[in-house]
Design a protein around this motif. Sequence first.
Motif, mmCIF file in Angstrom:
data_model
loop_
_atom_site.group_PDB
_atom_site.id
_atom_site.type_symbol
_atom_site.label_atom_id
_atom_site.label_comp_id
_atom_site.label_asym_id
_atom_site.label_seq_id
_atom_site.Cartn_x
_atom_site.Cartn_y
_atom_site.Cartn_z
ATOM 1 N N GLN A 149 0.811 -1.213 0.000
ATOM 2 C CA GLN A 149 0.000 0.000 0.000
ATOM 3 C C GLN A 149 0.849 1.269 0.000
ATOM 4 O O GLN A 149 0.327 2.367 -0.170
ATOM 5 N N LEU A 150 2.155 1.122 0.206
ATOM 6 C CA LEU A 150 3.039 2.283 0.320
ATOM 7 C C LEU A 150 3.475 2.775 -1.054
ATOM 8 O O LEU A 150 3.555 2.008 -2.011
ATOM 9 N N SER A 151 3.774 4.057 -1.127
ATOM 10 C CA SER A 151 4.382 4.625 -2.336
ATOM 11 C C SER A 151 5.829 4.985 -2.009
ATOM 12 O O SER A 151 6.141 5.390 -0.889
ATOM 13 N N PHE A 152 6.721 4.829 -3.013
ATOM 14 C CA PHE A 152 8.147 5.006 -2.771
ATOM 15 C C PHE A 152 8.722 6.117 -3.640
ATOM 16 O O PHE A 152 8.204 6.418 -4.718
ATOM 17 N N ILE A 158 18.722 0.461 -0.067
ATOM 18 C CA ILE A 158 18.622 -0.182 1.243
ATOM 19 C C ILE A 158 20.024 -0.468 1.765
ATOM 20 O O ILE A 158 20.774 -1.224 1.140
ATOM 21 N N PRO A 159 20.398 0.118 2.902
ATOM 22 C CA PRO A 159 21.740 -0.111 3.458
ATOM 23 C C PRO A 159 21.816 -1.441 4.201
ATOM 24 O O PRO A 159 22.036 -1.491 5.412
ATOM 25 N N HIS A 160 21.597 -2.511 3.461
ATOM 26 C CA HIS A 160 21.518 -3.834 4.092
ATOM 27 C C HIS A 160 21.934 -4.875 3.055
ATOM 28 O O HIS A 160 22.017 -4.562 1.870
ATOM 29 N N PHE A 161 22.170 -6.125 3.512
ATOM 30 C CA PHE A 161 22.521 -7.163 2.546
ATOM 31 C C PHE A 161 21.306 -7.964 2.099
ATOM 32 O O PHE A 161 21.414 -8.834 1.236
ATOM 33 N N PHE A 162 20.127 -7.668 2.670
ATOM 34 C CA PHE A 162 18.886 -8.241 2.163
ATOM 35 C C PHE A 162 17.755 -7.259 2.430
ATOM 36 O O PHE A 162 17.928 -6.276 3.164
ATOM 37 N N GLN A 167 13.697 -1.665 6.889
ATOM 38 C CA GLN A 167 14.490 -0.801 6.017
ATOM 39 C C GLN A 167 13.670 -0.329 4.812
ATOM 40 O O GLN A 167 13.856 0.790 4.324
ATOM 41 N N ILE A 168 12.771 -1.178 4.341
ATOM 42 C CA ILE A 168 11.900 -0.797 3.220
ATOM 43 C C ILE A 168 10.986 0.349 3.629
ATOM 44 O O ILE A 168 10.766 1.296 2.861
ATOM 45 N N PHE A 169 10.450 0.284 4.861
ATOM 46 C CA PHE A 169 9.549 1.330 5.341
ATOM 47 C C PHE A 169 10.233 2.698 5.367
ATOM 48 O O PHE A 169 9.594 3.726 5.131
ATOM 49 N N LYS A 170 11.534 2.706 5.655
ATOM 50 C CA LYS A 170 12.263 3.975 5.751
ATOM 51 C C LYS A 170 12.383 4.672 4.395
ATOM 52 O O LYS A 170 12.643 5.871 4.333
ATOM 53 N N LEU A 171 12.193 3.924 3.317
ATOM 54 C CA LEU A 171 12.318 4.488 1.976
ATOM 55 C C LEU A 171 10.997 5.021 1.431
ATOM 56 O O LEU A 171 10.973 5.657 0.382
ATOM 57 N N ALA A 172 9.903 4.754 2.126
ATOM 58 C CA ALA A 172 8.582 5.127 1.624
ATOM 59 C C ALA A 172 8.363 6.635 1.707
ATOM 60 O O ALA A 172 8.809 7.303 2.643
ATOM 61 N N CYS A 173 7.668 7.178 0.707
ATOM 62 C CA CYS A 173 7.296 8.596 0.704
ATOM 63 C C CYS A 173 5.992 8.809 1.465
ATOM 64 O O CYS A 173 5.742 9.896 1.982
ATOM 65 N N SER A 174 5.155 7.794 1.507
ATOM 66 C CA SER A 174 3.880 7.894 2.210
ATOM 67 C C SER A 174 4.059 7.610 3.697
ATOM 68 O O SER A 174 5.124 7.183 4.150
#
Length: 299
Positions: A149-152, A158-162, A167-174
Amino acid sequence: MTDDPELQPLIFCLFLVIYLVTILGNLLIILAISSHSHLHTPMYFFLSSLSFTDICISTTTIPKMLVNIQAQDQSITYTGCLTQSTCVLTFGGLESCLLAVMAYDRYVAICQPLRYQVILTTDFCVLLVLLSLLLSTGHALLHTLMALQLSFCTNMEIPHFFCELAQIFKLACSDTFLNTLMIYSASNIFFGFPIAGIILSYTKIVYSVFRIPSVGGRYKAFSTCGSHLSVVSLFYGPAFVVYLSPAVTDSSTKNAVASVMYIVLPQMLNPFIYSLRNREIKIALRHLITGKPFLLLCH
């Protein structure tokens, strides 16, 4: 995990070795258990299920990272990222549930030994594993559907190895407040029940063991729990550090390193823990590798 080109070959070799050792170790455990009828018991059925889960977790994360390093391309598709996070949540949740089931197995074996085979029938053991898989899959899909449901924003790194969901939530614009609230509340409930089950099982085990009059009897009872307790500590300890420590949560590098401690290393070390501490597994593995007769279990 690093943008330093000089370190990437070292990291590639390190994780390749970890992955190969993980696959080989857990496959040997599964083959040793499946090929010897002496080990067709509930405890070893759950152990083989745990080994299969460890293989799945490692295969979900490490190969993609190795491909990215080799190709010098750190990209992953949006669909691939969500799929990876769903698989990590599914198999991570399954491992958590299996550890609780294995604690229950030890509780029945020590506290109700005469009813062990009556309670832990083959059908019931399979049902416990399937129910664990169903619950963990439902938990993972809940978070994935919320993430859909999020927009990016356009620049997503993502500063991670997976692809970890937090971490995905931190990239969301919404707004991600509902997602963050859901992941912490649902995860606390989902992982809280297995932990509570493990604590309750071992509380009853300790109470029953201390009622055993002989020191030898107490040691024998506790020795059957040593491997499981080691695996539980190895899995839950770093996971608590990742999600409860602000210093780790706020630092992407520390978060990635701490995640390795619970999503990579336990899966590699679990076969060694059980094979070194469990006499029957040790003998079965020796027979599987060398072909020597499997006779010591009868003594």
